[in-house]
Design an enzyme around this catalytic site. Structure first.
Site, mmCIF file in Angstrom:
data_model
loop_
_atom_site.group_PDB
_atom_site.id
_atom_site.type_symbol
_atom_site.label_atom_id
_atom_site.label_comp_id
_atom_site.label_asym_id
_atom_site.label_seq_id
_atom_site.Cartn_x
_atom_site.Cartn_y
_atom_site.Cartn_z
ATOM 1 N N ASP A 104 -55.619 -0.898 -2.888
ATOM 2 C CA ASP A 104 -55.094 -0.933 -4.494
ATOM 3 C C ASP A 104 -54.198 0.434 -4.456
ATOM 4 O O ASP A 104 -54.743 1.464 -3.671
ATOM 5 C CB ASP A 104 -56.373 -0.929 -5.243
ATOM 6 C CG ASP A 104 -55.999 -0.380 -6.658
ATOM 7 O OD1 ASP A 104 -55.094 -0.941 -7.127
ATOM 8 O OD2 ASP A 104 -56.908 0.651 -6.977
ATOM 9 N N GLY A 253 -50.793 -3.312 -9.511
ATOM 10 C CA GLY A 253 -50.633 -3.897 -10.583
ATOM 11 C C GLY A 253 -49.159 -3.281 -11.111
ATOM 12 O O GLY A 253 -48.701 -3.609 -12.126
HETATM 13 P P1 ADP Z 1 -53.381 -0.952 -9.906
HETATM 14 O O1 ADP Z 1 -53.524 -2.086 -9.377
HETATM 15 O O2 ADP Z 1 -52.376 -0.048 -9.226
HETATM 16 O O3 ADP Z 1 -54.895 -0.207 -9.875
HETATM 17 P P2 ADP Z 1 -53.602 -2.226 -12.553
HETATM 18 O O4 ADP Z 1 -53.563 -3.350 -12.200
HETATM 19 O O5 ADP Z 1 -55.031 -1.450 -12.897
HETATM 20 O O6 ADP Z 1 -52.989 -1.061 -11.487
HETATM 21 O O7 ADP Z 1 -52.687 -1.918 -14.039
HETATM 22 C C1 ADP Z 1 -51.372 -2.535 -13.557
HETATM 23 C C2 ADP Z 1 -50.535 -1.908 -14.762
HETATM 24 O O8 ADP Z 1 -51.273 -2.411 -15.984
HETATM 25 C C3 ADP Z 1 -50.662 -0.443 -15.076
HETATM 26 O O9 ADP Z 1 -49.612 0.286 -14.179
HETATM 27 C C4 ADP Z 1 -50.349 -0.393 -16.384
HETATM 28 O O10 ADP Z 1 -48.732 -0.253 -16.506
HETATM 29 C C5 ADP Z 1 -50.785 -1.548 -17.080
HETATM 30 N N1 ADP Z 1 -52.124 -1.207 -17.667
HETATM 31 C C6 ADP Z 1 -53.505 -1.633 -17.114
HETATM 32 N N2 ADP Z 1 -54.283 -1.200 -17.667
HETATM 33 C C7 ADP Z 1 -53.875 -0.049 -18.642
HETATM 34 C C8 ADP Z 1 -54.289 0.719 -19.897
HETATM 35 N N3 ADP Z 1 -55.518 0.549 -20.225
HETATM 36 N N4 ADP Z 1 -53.490 1.321 -20.636
HETATM 37 C C9 ADP Z 1 -52.089 1.093 -20.361
HETATM 38 N N5 ADP Z 1 -51.664 0.574 -19.575
HETATM 39 C C10 ADP Z 1 -52.384 -0.223 -18.607
HETATM 40 MG MG MG Z 2 -56.678 0.643 -9.229
#
Ligand code: ADP
Ligand code: MG
Length: 418
Positions: A104, A253
């Site tokens: 991730d 994400g």
């Molecule tokens: P990763 O897979 O890189 O850990 P996530 O899937 O957790 O990322 O998040 C994907 C995207 O969703 C983030 O880059 C952000 O744009 C949005 N996002 C998720 N949770 C939040 C939050 N609590 N506040 C704002 N944006 C969020």
């Molecule tokens: Mg993460």
């Protein structure tokens, strides 16, 4: 989704259970066959029973009860000192087979401690501090690294946070709540795309920024650009895994541009960007379908289903409880390089287990025929000597297990010398 992935995963048995099952079967059936043969040969019952008992005592897989648990105890203890908390021993044994690693991004390869680099307010007449306060009031209730960073920034700037109600987390996309009677969403660019809301032209300036967008009553009210740092040892971890012949991928994400920038910096073998939790599971499934033995490392709620689906699921210690609860192994110090020890420890541990298995059972090849009386009347093994042999193998196995400490130490020194 986690439960589904866990149920679909084939349950592999660990080596000790497999071996003990077989040996018990061998011990009992060879004993019985011995009894029958002697009776059939016309010997008295007491002789035949004594031979049967000697066979069973000698071949009883007693040393096995020590052979493998001792190795496990030693290797889990050393692993814990090296920052690996092992929750599922079978997965640990299997980590020697890993051929693909999916990371991730946010909070795993990166620190997940964002600094706010730009705030852009699009709504008329709203001050930047009020805008930040509104966003932070939602984010207070989220466990996501972005959320925690925004709240920290708001506290540092001493802006007041209005009350937010009806909080909802849209996993992998963002959060929503009601603030001052208005429906507020803080979301990813992927969510805007889904809703057919065009991205503001100037949202992305440098590749390495993560941008979150704020919707108030379905109108784009502004956005915030945040910058994260790649963990200092992510690059080493990737390089070492690759030199062990493991393909390294990232599934995030976050936006494609940010993902590409991180992938380039780290020299990854492939990137999957803008993936939702169910798509992360599919990334793992696809690689498994291509014949890879897949490990997944993540920190978030959105990673949990993929952690369950992977052959070996690894959670970052600083991450969410859901990820830790789902994973097989936890990186206590949140250091990606600790994963490289996992593979070499797993290999050393499995080798030691197999060695011990051989010590615990190998002597049976000679002892069982003697116990059964193949050399009768020249030589028969007494039940007492049989018991001594069995105990001796237990001692050998216990001593051999201790050597694992040394072997792992040597492995570590070699790694440090690299
Ligand atoms: P990763 O897979 O890189 O850990 P996530 O899937 O957790 O990322 O998040 C994907 C995207 O969703 C983030 O880059 C952000 O744009 C949005 N996002 C998720 N949770 C939040 C939050 N609590 N506040 C704002 N944006 C969020
Ligand atoms: Mg993460």
């Amino acid at each position: 989704m986690v439960a589904e992935a866990q149920n679909a995963k084939s349950q592999t048995q660990n080596l000790a259970n497999r071996a003990a099952g077989w040996l018990t079967l061998v011990s009992l059936s060879v004993g019985l066959v011995t009894l029958l043969i002697w009776l059939w040969a016309g010997k008295e019952v007491s002789f035949a029973v004594e031979r049967m008992v000697t066979v069973m005592v000698t071949s009883c897989p007693h040393a096995l009860g020590v052979a493998i648990p001792l190795v496990v105890a030693i290797s889990t203890a050393i692993s814990a000192q090296k920052g690996l908390l092992i929750r599922n021993r079978t997965a640990f044994e299997e980590s020697r087979k890993i051929t693909a690693m999916v990371f991730d991004k946010t909070g795993t390869l990166t620190e997940g401690e964002f600094g706010i680099t730009r705030i852009k307010v699009l709504s008329q007449g709203v001050e930047e501090s009020a805008f930040l306060g509104m966003v932070a009031s939602l984010e207070q209730q989220s466990q996501h690294p972005i959320a925690q960073s925004i709240v920290r920034a708001a506290r540092e700037r001493k802006v007041s946070l209005p009350a937010a109600t009806d909080f909802q987390s849209i996993t992998g996309k963002g959060v929503s709540a009601t603030v001052a009677g208005k429906k507020v969403l803080v979301v990813s660019p992927g969510y805007l795309k889904e809703q057919n809301i065009p991205l503001p032209a100037d949202a992305y300036q440098s590749g390495a920024e993560t941008v979150v967008f704020v919707l108030v009553d379905n109108q784009l009210a502004g956005y915030m650009a945040l910058a994260d740092k790649i963990r200092p040892d992510s690059k080493d971890a990737v390089r070492q895994l690759q030199s062990d012949g493991i393909k390294v991928y990232m599934a995030t994400g976050d936006n494609q541009k940010v993902a590409d920038a991180v992938a380039r910096e780290l020299g990854l073998d492939g990137v999957y960007a803008e993936v939702l939790p169910d798509q992360k599971v599919n990334v793992v499934k696809d690689l498994q379908g291509k014949g890879y033995f897949v490990a997944m490392t993540g920190d978030g709620v959105n990673d949990a289903p993929a952690l369950a689906q992977a052959n070996v699921g690894i959670a970052v210690g600083s991450g969410t409880d859901v990820a830790a609860e789902t994973a097989d192994i936890i990186l206590v110090n949140s250091k990606p390089t600790d994963i490289t020890s996992l593979v070499s420890f797993g290999k050393a541990t499995y080798r030691k287990m197999r060695q011990n298995l051989l010590w615990a059972t190998g002597y049976n090849v000679i002892a069982i025929p003697l116990a059964a009386g193949v050399l009768y009347p020249d030589f028969v093994l007494s039940p007492a000597i049989g018991a001594v042999l069995m105990s001796a193998s237990t001692v050998i196995v216990a001593l051999n297990a201790q050597l694992l400490r040394k072997e792992i130490q040597t492995l570590n020194n070699r790694k440090a010398a690299h």
